[in-house]
Structures are given as C-alpha cells and as structure tokens.
Design an enzyme around this catalytic site. Structure first.
Site, PDB file in Angstrom:
ATOM      1  N   LYS A  32      44.947 -13.421 102.716  1.00 40.55           N
ATOM      2  CA  LYS A  32      45.140 -12.213 103.531  1.00 40.55           C
ATOM      3  C   LYS A  32      46.552 -11.643 103.452  1.00 40.55           C
ATOM      4  CE  LYS A  32      41.202 -11.412 105.797  1.00 40.55           C
ATOM      5  NZ  LYS A  32      40.527 -10.105 105.810  1.00 40.55           N
ATOM      6  N   SER A 287      39.152 -19.295  99.607  1.00 42.85           N
ATOM      7  CA  SER A 287      39.893 -18.179 100.198  1.00 42.85           C
ATOM      8  C   SER A 287      40.886 -18.558 101.282  1.00 42.85           C
ATOM      9  CB  SER A 287      38.912 -17.145 100.759  1.00 42.85           C
ATOM     10  OG  SER A 287      38.087 -17.733 101.743  1.00 42.85           O
TER      11      SER A 287
END
Length: 394
Positions: A32, A287
C-alpha cells in the site's frame, strides 16, 4: 524494492515453479505504501498546504503515514473506533509528528464518511486507497519489479483483489510487456465485490461482507480499477476464508512467512488451479504481512473447521458416576482429542447437556464417531452446521 523468490515447498507441492513477490517485507509490511507515496509525492505545494487525509483500518493508513513523514506533509487519518490498538500504534509510529489519527465510527464506511467531510471543511486532499489513477500507478511498480527480476517467462500471475488497485496496476504493466501471461485475480469468498461487478458488467455494492480477510474485504470496488481489470484480467476466482487460514498457517510453518489473511489469497488459490499450473512458471503476490498475533487462535480454529478436523457437539450425558469415563473409553477413537468441554450438573434431571469440542486426526473419523455416539446414547446435537447456534456457543 521487495524480494522476488522461488518457493521450493510450493513448487514441489504443485509440480511447477512458484515465485513469490514478497510485499509482506515492504517498509510498512504491505504494498500500500507504493500507491500512497506516488499519490502524495505528485501533489503540488498548494495542494498539500492543508495536508492530506485518508480513511483506513490498516495498511493504507500505514502507507499514508509513512509517506507523510518522509515528505514532510501533514496527514489526518480516520480509523474506525473498533480498530485494534496495535494498528493505531503502528500508524503513529510510521507517521510520528506528521500524522494525526482520529477514531470515528464502528466501520470503515463510517470512518470514510467522516474523512470526506473533513476534507471539504479543511480543503485538504483525500488519498483514496484504490480508486485513483496515481495510486494505481504506484501499485503498478510491483509489476515492474517482477518484470525486472524474473528469470524466465511467466505463464500465470496470481494477485489478490480487494478494491482493485494492485491488480489493476499489475495488469496495466503485464498486459503490455507480456500479453501472453494469464492474469488471475483472487478474492475472499465472503467479500467478492470484484467478481460481482465482473458478472454484472458494472460496479455494484454488496449488501453484506465477511470482514475476516480485512485487507481485501470491500463492499464496492473502484470504478477506475474495475475498467482496467475487466479489460486485462483473464478471470476472478474466490477462495473460502477457512482455506485462507489453512494457507496462512502452512506458510508460517513450512516457509517461515508471516502473512496476513489477504496476503495469502494468491497462494490459497493454487489448489483449485492445480491442473492448470502443472509444469508452468507461476507468480503469486504476497500482498502483506500485518497480522496481529492475537488473531492466531481464531485463524487456527477456522483452519481446522475448514479441514473437517474440529467438531462441536451438544453431548447428552447420563447424570451418573462413570458416564464421562464411558464416553472417553467407548465413544472416542484412539486419535480423537477433547479440546473443549463445558458442563454443569443439574440434580433434578436424568441427563445433562455438555458442549464438547473434538479435534480429529482425519475428516473420515467423523462419521464413525457420530455412529458410536448414537449407539451409546450420548448424541445430542451436531453444532458445526447450525451457524447461529455455533457462533453463540463457540
């Protein structure tokens, strides 16, 4: 730049070459930061004079906080009041004196509504977690790094899908550089907003979602990511939350990888893709790795339930001496283990109910166990299949 490495355990299990892009080892333990930094660094001095704002319950908040600290820009981050203290502490750590955290509402939607209102009042810039071209461009650097690091042609790339920013960015890069590579997106079964949009042909909002896989659980995906994904991804698949938990535990035990539930999505999908990936070069994006250790018991429980190894019963015990001993010796098998037992004696009754949790060595042991319970007069009720009662009691 995060590591890109071949995983020997997974490669052997699926008879192919499995490569992992380790975004769990990113500065804030998730990808992110890429999108957040790219968005904020591209703003003009006039745009940032009143600071930037975001709403997040975790990874996006940490990415924005880190970016604000590095760039010297004030940030205000809205988080639900239900956010675990550990996540708020991490956001404050990464943002230091450049970030203010405001707890608002019970859900992410409440926090986002407050953040958007605050932006209008303060004339500040809102940094969206996925529905923004600059954020998507930042996430696309994951794809560029994979392209640069790969040793062979990639046949299949598997990526988690939440709001769509990461999978959109990856697909923009790889649809140009390697159009022959199959790009597959993976969502949690209980929050399949992109699959719903894919099937409807437009973005739709789910009425209800399972928030367990919190890093990829959204009711509504982004308009911009949806258009990109619809054009570039081959398909969207879903995996059940129980399988995600099972995968998370295996990753830790077999490869010493600490992933969060959303970070396991692409690896959890390998089982249903087993026949398609045999003998091929496959990339899975891990992720994120922001997993609260306090969740591990719940994760283990969900994994065992999914694997058919943990079962709960209301057992009807005769209220006489020796009944428990009879249950243990005559009903339980040699590898059955009691993991939960709740019982209170009622003197005015002949039989008393007990809530009993059992862990089995194989899912095939369940049927003979239940048959022995029936035969010996101990069977009361099987709880696993009664969702409301199960959640209340267990």
């Amino acid at each position: 730049e995060t590591p890109f490495e071949r995983n020997a355990v997974l490669s052997q299990r699926y008879d192919c070459n499995i490569w992992l892009k380790r975004e769990d080892l990113q500065a804030v333990r998730s990808y992110k930061i890429r999108g957040a930094f790219n968005k904020i660094v591209g703003l003009s001095k006039e745009e940032t004079q009143n600071g930037v704002v975001c709403a997040s319950a975790g990874n996006h908040a940490q990415g924005v906080a880190y970016s604000c600290k590095q760039l010297g820009i004030k940030g205000t981050i809205f988080m639900p009041e239900t956010t675990p203290r550990q996540k708020i502490t991490q956001v404050n750590f990464f943002g230091q004196n450049m970030v203010t955290v405001i707890a608002k509402g019970d859900t992410f939607d409440d926090a986002q509504e407050a953040a958007v209102a605050f932006c209008k009042e303060q004339n500040a810039v809102f940094v969206h977690p996925f529905d923004d071209e600059h954020v998507i461009q930042g996430q696309a650097t994951v794809g560029l790094e994979i392209w640069k690091a790969k040793e062979e042609e990639v046949d299949i790339m598997i990526t988690p899908v939440g709001g769509g920013g990461l999978s959109a960015g990856l697909s923009l890069v790889w649809s140009v550089l390697s159009p022959q590579t199959e790009l597959i997106g993976i969502e949690p079964e209980g929050a399949a907003a992109m699959k719903a949009a894919w099937e409807a042909g437009e973005v739709v909002e789910l009425e209800e979602i399972n928030n367990f896989t919190d890093g990829a659980a959204v009711k509504k995906v982004g308009e911009i990511p949806f258009k990109i994904i619809r054009e570039n991804l081959k398909e969207i698949l879903t995996v059940p939350e129980g399988l995600i938990c099972e995968t998370l535990l295996k990753l830790y035990n077999e490869s010493a990888i600490v992933a969060e539930p959303a970070g396991c999505l692409s690896i959890a999908a390998l089982e249903q893709l087993r026949d398609r990936i045999k003998g091929k070069n496959v990339v899975c994006v891990v992720s994120g790795g922001n997993n609260d250790i306090s969740r591990m018991e719940d994760i283990k429980e969900r994994a065992l339930l999914y694997a058919g190894l943990k079962h709960y019963f209301i057992v009807s015990f005769p209220q006489r001496a020796g009944a428990l001993k009879e249950f243990v010796t005559d009903v339980l098998g040699p590898t059955d283990s009691i993991v939960h037992f709740g019982y209170t004696k009622k003197n005015s009754r002949n039989r008393g109910p007990a809530l009993v949790g059992l862990e089995l060595a194989s899912p095939n042991d369940l049927k003979p166990l239940m048959e022995r319970m029936e035969e010996k007069g101990f069977f009361g009720e099987y709880i696993n299949e009664k969702e409301e009662l199960f959640r209340f009691l267990v």
